[in-house]
Design an enzyme around this catalytic site. Structure first.
Site, PDB file in Angstrom:
ATOM      1  N   ARG A  33       0.691  -1.270   0.133  1.00 14.84           N
ATOM      2  CA  ARG A  33      -0.119  -0.247   0.020  1.00 14.84           C
ATOM      3  C   ARG A  33       1.022   1.374   0.051  1.00 14.84           C
ATOM      4  NH1 ARG A  33      -4.692  -1.689   4.346  1.00 14.84           N
ATOM      5  NH2 ARG A  33      -6.020  -2.826   2.885  1.00 14.84           N
ATOM      6  N   GLU A  45      -2.045  -8.552  -5.533  1.00 17.65           N
ATOM      7  CA  GLU A  45      -3.246  -9.209  -5.463  1.00 17.65           C
ATOM      8  C   GLU A  45      -2.987 -10.878  -6.070  1.00 17.65           C
ATOM      9  OE1 GLU A  45      -5.904  -8.367  -4.450  1.00 17.65           O
ATOM     10  OE2 GLU A  45      -5.398  -5.984  -4.285  1.00 17.65           O
ATOM     11  N   GLN A  50      -6.362 -16.578  -1.939  1.00 17.35           N
ATOM     12  CA  GLN A  50      -6.488 -17.589  -1.096  1.00 17.35           C
ATOM     13  C   GLN A  50      -5.487 -17.707  -0.172  1.00 17.35           C
ATOM     14  OE1 GLN A  50      -9.373 -20.064  -1.410  1.00 17.35           O
ATOM     15  NE2 GLN A  50     -10.045 -17.870  -1.765  1.00 17.35           N
ATOM     16  N   TYR A 128     -12.007 -10.684  -9.937  1.00 13.47           N
ATOM     17  CA  TYR A 128     -11.681  -9.866  -8.737  1.00 13.47           C
ATOM     18  C   TYR A 128     -10.378  -9.030  -8.930  1.00 13.47           C
ATOM     19  CZ  TYR A 128      -9.021  -9.070  -4.615  1.00 13.47           C
ATOM     20  OH  TYR A 128      -8.168  -8.296  -3.677  1.00 13.47           O
ATOM     21  N   ASP A 146     -14.383 -10.323  -3.450  1.00 14.28           N
ATOM     22  CA  ASP A 146     -13.723 -11.555  -2.755  1.00 14.28           C
ATOM     23  C   ASP A 146     -14.323 -12.087  -1.854  1.00 14.28           C
ATOM     24  OD1 ASP A 146     -13.174  -9.755  -0.819  1.00 14.28           O
ATOM     25  OD2 ASP A 146     -11.284 -10.070  -0.439  1.00 14.28           O
ATOM     26  N   CYS A 211     -17.507  -1.510  14.757  1.00 16.43           N
ATOM     27  CA  CYS A 211     -17.810  -1.484  13.180  1.00 16.43           C
ATOM     28  C   CYS A 211     -18.591  -0.223  12.827  1.00 16.43           C
ATOM     29  CB  CYS A 211     -18.526  -2.852  12.797  1.00 16.43           C
ATOM     30  SG  CYS A 211     -18.872  -2.780  10.999  1.00 16.43           S
ATOM     31  N   CYS A 217     -26.090  -2.600   9.971  1.00 14.34           N
ATOM     32  CA  CYS A 217     -26.037  -4.045   9.604  1.00 14.34           C
ATOM     33  C   CYS A 217     -27.338  -4.998  10.227  1.00 14.34           C
ATOM     34  CB  CYS A 217     -24.759  -4.516  10.318  1.00 14.34           C
ATOM     35  SG  CYS A 217     -24.240  -6.394  10.039  1.00 14.34           S
TER      36      CYS A 217
END
Length: 357
Positions: A33, A45, A50, A128, A146, A211, A217
């Site tokens: 980043r 990426e 996975q 993705y 993802d 969050c 949510c």
DNA sequence: AACTCGGGGTC
DNA sequence: GACCCAGAGTT
């Protein structure tokens, strides 16, 4: 538009204004980043497919140090490439990475393509990854859906749809792209994944108390966040018996190169055969291989679990009288420096073994 | 749509 | 052990 769709619409529209500021404040400081160079974002990426962030960090830094540019990657020796990938798994990612690098050099003058549809045509890059690169590097309003995003969305919307179904992913992608901001597209992409990675976590209880979407949510309001996301049933792993030979001749160890296709393609292996053999049978096989006279030192049982296969291995440690022709005999140094030997086999090279090398 | 393709955390 | 992970390619 019915009530349920209105609710969904409202939730999606709210995401950018809440998540982007949250992300700018809480983003982890990760090696990939530090800049928005397409090659860097692309490499990260691919490695992250996975694969957990903590596992990738070291590989990413090492890889870029050795192959600083796309041209360096395109020209890399394949054995060296696989050695740098050793232990990371899914080795076709490394081959496809180089295939794509060569394509970029030969067909695009070494310049990484800047449009989602072009990025998508590169080997190893699916929807993705193309979305992640397009939004992060070129500020295109393309979603990158993802496992993190699917988990976050399924909880926020309290959706019990099976997130492994392609249709579900497709719909989430379309709905997200309908609310993508005009700028900071990359930050929005990252914010969704970051929320999934550090708040709406995959294992253990989500950290709803911190969050930014806590009040909105739906799953949290209904107390159902731990039931989501819904995933399809698991298939059983095939069990395979193998017999592995740890052969020494003086200070040399026998290794062989694996086939170009299939499991662990192109990597190295300790000589091994299917089925479980007794010591007597194993010694007979060795005499056929032309390494006699042989002296069996010890046996060891080891297990290795792949995604869809489990190897139950019986290993025979053998001192050989001669170097068989059908394999490579290498020293301990080479094994560490240039031979990409998968974890399945590396298990047999324990301390006892190395003390005697 | 179902399979193949690694390895390691985490519970 | 079982599950999961910043998925893609092949059949």
């Amino acid at each position: 538009m019915n009530e349920k769709e209105q609710s969904l619409d409202f939730l999606y529209k709210t995401l950018p204004e809440i998540l982007i500021p949250w992300y700018l404040k809480h983003a982890r400081d990760l090696p990939w980043r530090k800049d928005r160079v397409p090659y860097h974002v692309w490499l990260s990426e691919i490695m992250l497919q996975q694969t957990r962030v903590e596992a990738v960090k070291g590989y990413y830094t090492r890889f870029l140090k050795e192959f600083p540019t796309i041209a360096d990657l395109a020209e890399a020796d394949e054995d060296r490439l696989l050695k740098l990938w050793e232990g990371l798994g899914y080795y076709n990612r490394a081959r496809n990475l180089q295939k794509a690098a060569k394509k970029i050099i030969s067909e695009n003058n070494g310049v990484f393509p800047s449009e989602y549809s072009e990025i998508l045509t590169l080997p190893g890059i699916g929807e993705y990854t193309a979305g992640a690169i397009a939004s992060n590097c070129f500020d295109e309003p393309v979603a990158a859906v993802d496992g993190n995003v699917l988990r976050v969305i399924s909880r926020i919307t309290e959706s019990y749809e099976d997130i492994q179904k392609p249709a579900v992913k497709k719909q989430v992608k379309a709905r997200l792209e309908a609310v993508y901001p005009r700028t900071r597209c990359g930050d929005f992409t990252q914010s969704l994944m970051e929320l999934g990675a550090i708040v709406c976590v995959p294992s253990g209880a989500p950290k709803c108390g911190v969050c930014p979407m806590e009040d909105l949510c739906v799953a949290h309001r209904h107390g159902t966040e731990q039931k989501l996301p819904v995933k399809n049933t698991k298939k059983e792993r095939k069990q395979e018996e193998r017999t592995v030979f740890i052969l020494r001749c003086g200070t040399k160890i026998a290794v062989k190169k694996r086939k170009k296709e299939g499991l662990l393609a192109g990597l190295w292996e300790l000589p091994n055969i299917s089925e479980k053999k007794t010591a007597k049978e194993a010694m007979e096989i060795l005499s056929e291989w032309g390494v006699s006279p042989v002296s069996l030192k010890r046996e060891a049982i080891r297990k290795h679990v792949f995604s869809h296969i489990q190897w139950n291995m019986t290993g025979f440690y053998v001192e050989c009288g001669q170097e068989a022709p059908e394999m490579e005999w290498v020293c301990k140094n080479e094994l560490g420096a240039s031979i990409a030997l998968p974890t399945a086999f590396r298990q047999f090279l324990d301390e006892d073994f190395f003390q005697n090398v």
